[in-house]
Design a protein around this motif. Structure first.
Motif, PDB file in Angstrom:
ATOM      1  N   GLY A  69      53.637  81.095  30.004  1.00 41.02           N
ATOM      2  CA  GLY A  69      52.672  80.056  29.646  1.00 41.02           C
ATOM      3  C   GLY A  69      52.571  78.987  30.715  1.00 41.02           C
ATOM      4  O   GLY A  69      51.467  78.576  31.101  1.00 41.02           O
ATOM      5  N   ALA A  70      53.713  78.535  31.219  1.00 39.18           N
ATOM      6  CA  ALA A  70      53.693  77.515  32.277  1.00 39.18           C
ATOM      7  C   ALA A  70      53.082  78.079  33.554  1.00 39.18           C
ATOM      8  O   ALA A  70      52.341  77.384  34.255  1.00 39.18           O
ATOM      9  N   GLY A  71      53.366  79.341  33.850  1.00 39.72           N
ATOM     10  CA  GLY A  71      52.763  79.965  35.025  1.00 39.72           C
ATOM     11  C   GLY A  71      51.255  80.066  34.906  1.00 39.72           C
ATOM     12  O   GLY A  71      50.515  79.760  35.845  1.00 39.72           O
ATOM     13  N   PHE A  72      50.785  80.484  33.733  1.00 40.37           N
ATOM     14  CA  PHE A  72      49.343  80.582  33.509  1.00 40.37           C
ATOM     15  C   PHE A  72      48.684  79.210  33.587  1.00 40.37           C
ATOM     16  O   PHE A  72      47.662  79.032  34.265  1.00 40.37           O
ATOM     17  N   LEU A  73      49.274  78.222  32.916  1.00 39.55           N
ATOM     18  CA  LEU A  73      48.714  76.863  32.959  1.00 39.55           C
ATOM     19  C   LEU A  73      48.787  76.270  34.361  1.00 39.55           C
ATOM     20  O   LEU A  73      47.902  75.508  34.764  1.00 39.55           O
ATOM     21  N   GLY A  74      49.815  76.638  35.131  1.00 45.09           N
ATOM     22  CA  GLY A  74      49.890  76.211  36.517  1.00 45.09           C
ATOM     23  C   GLY A  74      48.718  76.740  37.322  1.00 45.09           C
ATOM     24  O   GLY A  74      48.142  76.025  38.146  1.00 45.09           O
ATOM     25  N   SER A  75      48.325  77.973  37.051  1.00 42.05           N
ATOM     26  CA  SER A  75      47.179  78.555  37.751  1.00 42.05           C
ATOM     27  C   SER A  75      45.867  77.906  37.314  1.00 42.05           C
ATOM     28  O   SER A  75      44.972  77.699  38.140  1.00 42.05           O
ATOM     29  N   ALA A  77      45.681  74.811  36.340  1.00 42.28           N
ATOM     30  CA  ALA A  77      45.732  73.514  37.029  1.00 42.28           C
ATOM     31  C   ALA A  77      45.365  73.668  38.502  1.00 42.28           C
ATOM     32  O   ALA A  77      44.659  72.823  39.066  1.00 42.28           O
ATOM     33  N   LEU A  78      45.818  74.743  39.120  1.00 42.80           N
ATOM     34  CA  LEU A  78      45.475  74.996  40.519  1.00 42.80           C
ATOM     35  C   LEU A  78      43.967  75.134  40.683  1.00 42.80           C
ATOM     36  O   LEU A  78      43.371  74.541  41.587  1.00 42.80           O
ATOM     37  N   LEU A  79      43.349  75.905  39.809  1.00 42.78           N
ATOM     38  CA  LEU A  79      41.895  76.084  39.876  1.00 42.78           C
ATOM     39  C   LEU A  79      41.143  74.779  39.604  1.00 42.78           C
ATOM     40  O   LEU A  79      40.048  74.575  40.127  1.00 42.78           O
ATOM     41  N   LEU A  80      41.742  73.915  38.797  1.00 43.60           N
ATOM     42  CA  LEU A  80      41.145  72.598  38.531  1.00 43.60           C
ATOM     43  C   LEU A  80      41.518  71.584  39.611  1.00 43.60           C
ATOM     44  O   LEU A  80      41.142  70.415  39.508  1.00 43.60           O
ATOM     45  N   ARG A  81      42.291  72.044  40.585  1.00 48.43           N
ATOM     46  CA  ARG A  81      42.731  71.231  41.721  1.00 48.43           C
ATOM     47  C   ARG A  81      43.613  70.061  41.287  1.00 48.43           C
ATOM     48  O   ARG A  81      43.584  68.981  41.868  1.00 48.43           O
ATOM     49  N   SER A  82      44.426  70.321  40.273  1.00 54.99           N
ATOM     50  CA  SER A  82      45.334  69.313  39.734  1.00 54.99           C
ATOM     51  C   SER A  82      46.725  69.458  40.363  1.00 54.99           C
ATOM     52  O   SER A  82      47.243  70.562  40.499  1.00 54.99           O
ATOM     53  N   GLY A  83      47.324  68.339  40.676  1.00 54.64           N
ATOM     54  CA  GLY A  83      48.684  68.320  41.195  1.00 54.64           C
ATOM     55  C   GLY A  83      49.720  68.775  40.183  1.00 54.64           C
ATOM     56  O   GLY A  83      50.862  69.050  40.542  1.00 54.64           O
ATOM     57  N   ALA A  84      49.340  68.878  38.920  1.00 56.38           N
ATOM     58  CA  ALA A  84      50.264  69.357  37.886  1.00 56.38           C
ATOM     59  C   ALA A  84      50.644  70.817  38.099  1.00 56.38           C
ATOM     60  O   ALA A  84      51.635  71.290  37.531  1.00 56.38           O
ATOM     61  N   ALA A  85      49.897  71.531  38.926  1.00 58.45           N
ATOM     62  CA  ALA A  85      50.178  72.955  39.162  1.00 58.45           C
ATOM     63  C   ALA A  85      51.608  73.160  39.629  1.00 58.45           C
ATOM     64  O   ALA A  85      52.314  74.039  39.118  1.00 58.45           O
ATOM     65  N   ARG A  86      52.050  72.380  40.575  1.00 56.03           N
ATOM     66  CA  ARG A  86      53.402  72.576  41.133  1.00 56.03           C
ATOM     67  C   ARG A  86      54.479  72.370  40.068  1.00 56.03           C
ATOM     68  O   ARG A  86      55.426  73.139  39.981  1.00 56.03           O
ATOM     69  N   TRP A 134      55.448  77.201  46.270  1.00 57.71           N
ATOM     70  CA  TRP A 134      55.142  76.953  47.676  1.00 57.71           C
ATOM     71  C   TRP A 134      53.637  76.764  47.876  1.00 57.71           C
ATOM     72  O   TRP A 134      53.206  75.835  48.571  1.00 57.71           O
ATOM     73  N   PHE A 135      52.846  77.632  47.266  1.00 52.50           N
ATOM     74  CA  PHE A 135      51.398  77.588  47.447  1.00 52.50           C
ATOM     75  C   PHE A 135      50.820  76.275  46.921  1.00 52.50           C
ATOM     76  O   PHE A 135      49.987  75.645  47.575  1.00 52.50           O
ATOM     77  N   ALA A 136      51.268  75.849  45.750  1.00 49.94           N
ATOM     78  CA  ALA A 136      50.792  74.574  45.193  1.00 49.94           C
ATOM     79  C   ALA A 136      51.215  73.407  46.083  1.00 49.94           C
ATOM     80  O   ALA A 136      50.439  72.465  46.296  1.00 49.94           O
ATOM     81  N   GLY A 137      52.430  73.459  46.616  1.00 50.69           N
ATOM     82  CA  GLY A 137      52.878  72.406  47.526  1.00 50.69           C
ATOM     83  C   GLY A 137      52.059  72.378  48.807  1.00 50.69           C
ATOM     84  O   GLY A 137      51.679  71.303  49.291  1.00 50.69           O
ATOM     85  N   MET A 138      51.768  73.554  49.363  1.00 50.14           N
ATOM     86  CA  MET A 138      50.949  73.641  50.562  1.00 50.14           C
ATOM     87  C   MET A 138      49.542  73.111  50.285  1.00 50.14           C
ATOM     88  O   MET A 138      48.990  72.357  51.070  1.00 50.14           O
ATOM     89  N   ALA A 139      48.978  73.488  49.143  1.00 52.72           N
ATOM     90  CA  ALA A 139      47.638  73.010  48.782  1.00 52.72           C
ATOM     91  C   ALA A 139      47.630  71.491  48.610  1.00 52.72           C
ATOM     92  O   ALA A 139      46.675  70.818  48.995  1.00 52.72           O
ATOM     93  N   ILE A 145      44.599  69.911  46.374  1.00 49.31           N
ATOM     94  CA  ILE A 145      44.879  69.563  44.975  1.00 49.31           C
ATOM     95  C   ILE A 145      45.563  68.206  44.975  1.00 49.31           C
ATOM     96  O   ILE A 145      46.066  67.759  45.981  1.00 49.31           O
ATOM     97  N   GLY A 146      45.576  67.591  43.810  1.00 49.99           N
ATOM     98  CA  GLY A 146      46.320  66.346  43.738  1.00 49.99           C
ATOM     99  C   GLY A 146      45.712  65.322  42.835  1.00 49.99           C
ATOM    100  O   GLY A 146      44.679  65.332  42.333  1.00 49.99           O
TER     101      GLY A 146
END
Length: 146
Positions: A69-75, A77-86, A134-139, A145-146
């Motif tokens: 669930g956290a992995g899916f929600l992280g993705s 968040a990534l698509l929404l360009r939210s810093g919460a992804a990491r 790593w990917f969320a941190g790089m983004a 994102i952020g």
């Protein structure tokens, strides 16, 4: 990146984010199947599989749900360009490590089925979780994102 302007991500960012979302959706489906079918979730189960599944503590399935669930929600968040992804990806990795760490430390599954059968997929799952962080941190560092 407080006070800074977000940058437009590259096309490959969106491709990777969508692949990670699909990976997360598959994980959620597998978890749902395990909740629904138990040991039979991945096909016909052996007596060993049924006994192992029956011996799992009640929290085990819930930590699995937190991991996917956290992995899916992280993705998401990534698509929404939210810093919460990491943060969500980090929660997912911790849950994955608890889930598989407990299983391998408290059962004889490796001895019963063999390391070559049992270990590759959990290792791959953990590697994907590390990649997601790593990917969320790089983004975030690139201002995507952020």
């Amino acid at each position: 990146m407080i006070g800074s302007i977000r940058q437009a991500p590259r096309t490959w960012f969106w491709v990777v984010a969508i692949v990670l979302l699909l990976w997360g959706a598959m994980g959620c489906y597998a978890c749902f199947q395990q909740f629904r079918l138990g040991a039979e979730a991945m096909g016909p189960a052996s007596d060993y599989d049924r006994a192992l599944y029956a011996s799992l503590p009640a929290w085990y399935n819930w930590i699995y749900a937190v991991a996917v669930g956290a992995g899916f929600l992280g993705s998401v968040a990534l698509l929404l360009r939210s810093g919460a992804a990491r943060t969500l990806y980090l929660i997912s990795l911790i849950a994955v490590l608890i889930q598989f760490g407990w299983l391998f430390a408290t059962s004889d599954i490796v001895a019963a089925k063999g390391a070559g059968v049992v270990l590759p997929f959990p290792i791959f799952i953990a590697c994907v979780a590390v990649f997601q962080i790593w990917f969320a941190g790089m983004a975030s560092r690139r201002g995507w994102i952020g």
